[in-house]
Design a protein around this motif. Structure first.
Motif, PDB file in Angstrom:
ATOM      1  N   LYS A  32       0.814  -1.215   0.000  1.00 23.65           N
ATOM      2  CA  LYS A  32       0.000   0.000   0.000  1.00 23.65           C
ATOM      3  C   LYS A  32       0.850   1.268   0.000  1.00 23.65           C
ATOM      4  O   LYS A  32       0.398   2.326   0.450  1.00 23.65           O
ATOM      5  CB  LYS A  32      -0.963   0.007   1.184  1.00 23.65           C
TER       6      LYS A  32
ATOM      7  N   PRO B 154      -9.294   5.464  -0.506  1.00 32.02           N
ATOM      8  CA  PRO B 154      -9.739   4.791  -1.721  1.00 32.02           C
ATOM      9  C   PRO B 154     -10.963   5.456  -2.338  1.00 32.02           C
ATOM     10  O   PRO B 154     -11.681   6.168  -1.686  1.00 32.02           O
ATOM     11  CB  PRO B 154     -10.057   3.380  -1.227  1.00 32.02           C
TER      12      PRO B 154
ATOM     13  N   ARG C  13      -1.092   2.575 -14.247  1.00 32.01           N
ATOM     14  CA  ARG C  13      -2.107   1.753 -13.586  1.00 32.01           C
ATOM     15  C   ARG C  13      -1.396   0.530 -13.028  1.00 32.01           C
ATOM     16  O   ARG C  13      -0.600  -0.097 -13.720  1.00 32.01           O
ATOM     17  CB  ARG C  13      -3.172   1.332 -14.593  1.00 32.01           C
TER      18      ARG C  13
ATOM     19  N   TYR D 235      -2.189  -3.039 -11.131  1.00 33.25           N
ATOM     20  CA  TYR D 235      -3.054  -4.051 -10.542  1.00 33.25           C
ATOM     21  C   TYR D 235      -2.308  -4.696  -9.379  1.00 33.25           C
ATOM     22  O   TYR D 235      -1.083  -4.674  -9.314  1.00 33.25           O
ATOM     23  CB  TYR D 235      -3.444  -5.105 -11.584  1.00 33.25           C
ATOM     24  N   SER D 236      -3.082  -5.307  -8.494  1.00 32.41           N
ATOM     25  CA  SER D 236      -2.492  -5.909  -7.310  1.00 32.41           C
ATOM     26  C   SER D 236      -1.436  -6.954  -7.698  1.00 32.41           C
ATOM     27  O   SER D 236      -1.664  -7.780  -8.580  1.00 32.41           O
ATOM     28  CB  SER D 236      -3.601  -6.573  -6.488  1.00 32.41           C
TER      29      SER D 236
ATOM     30  N   SER E 191     -10.555  -1.290 -11.985  1.00 29.28           N
ATOM     31  CA  SER E 191     -10.222  -1.319 -10.550  1.00 29.28           C
ATOM     32  C   SER E 191      -8.733  -1.622 -10.387  1.00 29.28           C
ATOM     33  O   SER E 191      -8.246  -2.678 -10.783  1.00 29.28           O
ATOM     34  CB  SER E 191     -11.056  -2.388  -9.836  1.00 29.28           C
TER      35      SER E 191
ATOM     36  N   THR F  50      -4.802   0.517  -8.711  1.00 31.97           N
ATOM     37  CA  THR F  50      -4.197   1.719  -8.124  1.00 31.97           C
ATOM     38  C   THR F  50      -3.592   2.538  -9.247  1.00 31.97           C
ATOM     39  O   THR F  50      -2.892   1.996 -10.107  1.00 31.97           O
ATOM     40  CB  THR F  50      -3.117   1.350  -7.093  1.00 31.97           C
TER      41      THR F  50
ATOM     42  N   THR G   2      -3.653   6.287  -6.089  1.00 34.00           N
ATOM     43  CA  THR G   2      -5.058   6.297  -5.677  1.00 34.00           C
ATOM     44  C   THR G   2      -5.658   4.944  -6.007  1.00 34.00           C
ATOM     45  O   THR G   2      -5.618   4.514  -7.156  1.00 34.00           O
ATOM     46  CB  THR G   2      -5.864   7.389  -6.403  1.00 34.00           C
ATOM     47  N   LYS G   3      -6.221   4.300  -4.991  1.00 33.73           N
ATOM     48  CA  LYS G   3      -6.841   2.988  -5.216  1.00 33.73           C
ATOM     49  C   LYS G   3      -8.277   3.198  -5.655  1.00 33.73           C
ATOM     50  O   LYS G   3      -9.076   3.820  -4.960  1.00 33.73           O
ATOM     51  CB  LYS G   3      -6.794   2.164  -3.930  1.00 33.73           C
TER      52      LYS G   3
ATOM     53  N   THR H 234     -11.878   1.467  -7.065  1.00 31.83           N
ATOM     54  CA  THR H 234     -12.725   0.281  -7.218  1.00 31.83           C
ATOM     55  C   THR H 234     -13.955   0.681  -8.013  1.00 31.83           C
ATOM     56  O   THR H 234     -14.642   1.644  -7.648  1.00 31.83           O
ATOM     57  CB  THR H 234     -13.157  -0.290  -5.856  1.00 31.83           C
TER      58      THR H 234
END
Lengths: 115, 111
Positions: free
Chosen positions: A41, B10, B37, B39-40, B84, B86, B105-106, B108
């Motif tokens: 994060k 978020p 962008r 993604y996780s 969706s 960050t 910025t996350k 969703t």
């Protein structure tokens, strides 16, 4: 175009061992590559700039003896985490740019877990 | 004052909404502006790259730069759940200068 490949994507190692991460520019030559570290994060933290044929430039606070960088060719840079400790567990990402003013392209990262 | 400020969110929006993501910066020497962008568990993917004030459009994405206000924005039209992720702004003076990243910025997008 401008693809950066990073390997491995995940690695788990024991404390005290060393881990090597490879970063390759697949369709362009990169005289300079960059290594970042990202905590959960958090944003990306530049660790070092890897220069083909010469020594890497490390950011303040980054131990050059722990994070060994070798940029042996115009398409390959490696980051070796030596004598890894659990606090070295993190997400490591490499990047490169095609030309001096072009944007950075990133690899898919390597998640290192030190047990 | 930090070099780049980005609201971490978020941010949660319904599918189809228009999304506005913003960054402000302090150094007028910055000349090149990027949006990534992420993604996780993946590396950042370049979305937009610009070096002049004004708008740049690519499909559903529009990057806007206002150098006089030191303010950059990314607009996403008709947002999709696949958006969706960050979103990171990144700025540099150019050449061999380092990239300065916002915190991300996350986002969703809910179906």
């Amino acid at each position: 175009g401008a693809v950066v490949s990073q390997h491995p994507s995940r690695v788990i190692c024991k404390s005290g061992t060393s881990v090597k991460i490879e970063c390759r520019s697949l369709d362009f030559q990169a005289t300079t590559m960059f290594w970042y570290r990202q905590f959960p994060k958090k944003s990306l933290m530049l660790m070092a700039t890897s220069n083909e044929g010469s020594k890497a430039t490390y950011e303040q606070g980054v131990e050059k003896d722990k994070f060994l960088i070798n940029h042996a060719s115009l398409t390959l840079s490696t980051l070796t985490v030596t004598s890894a400790h659990p606090e070295d567990s993190s997400f490591y990402i490499c990047s490169a740019r095609v030309t001096g003013d072009s944007p950075l392209h990133f690899g898919n990262g390597t998640r290192l877990t030190v047990t | 004052q930090k070099e780049v400020e980005q609201d971490p969110g978020p941010l949660s929006v319904p599918e189809g909404a228009i999304v506005s993501l913003n960054c402000t910066y302090s150094n007028s020497a910055f000349q090149y502006f990027m949006w990534y962008r992420q993604y996780s568990r993946k590396g950042p993917e370049l979305l937009m790259y610009t070096y002049s004030s004004g708008n740049k459009e690519d499909g559903r994405f529009t990057a806007q730069v206002d150098k006089s206000s030191k303010y950059i924005s990314l607009f996403i039209r008709d947002s999709q759940p696949s958006d969706s992720a960050t979103y990171l702004c990144a700025i540099t003076q150019g050449g061999s200068e380092k990239l300065v990243f916002g915190k991300g910025t996350k986002l969703t997008v809910n179906p």
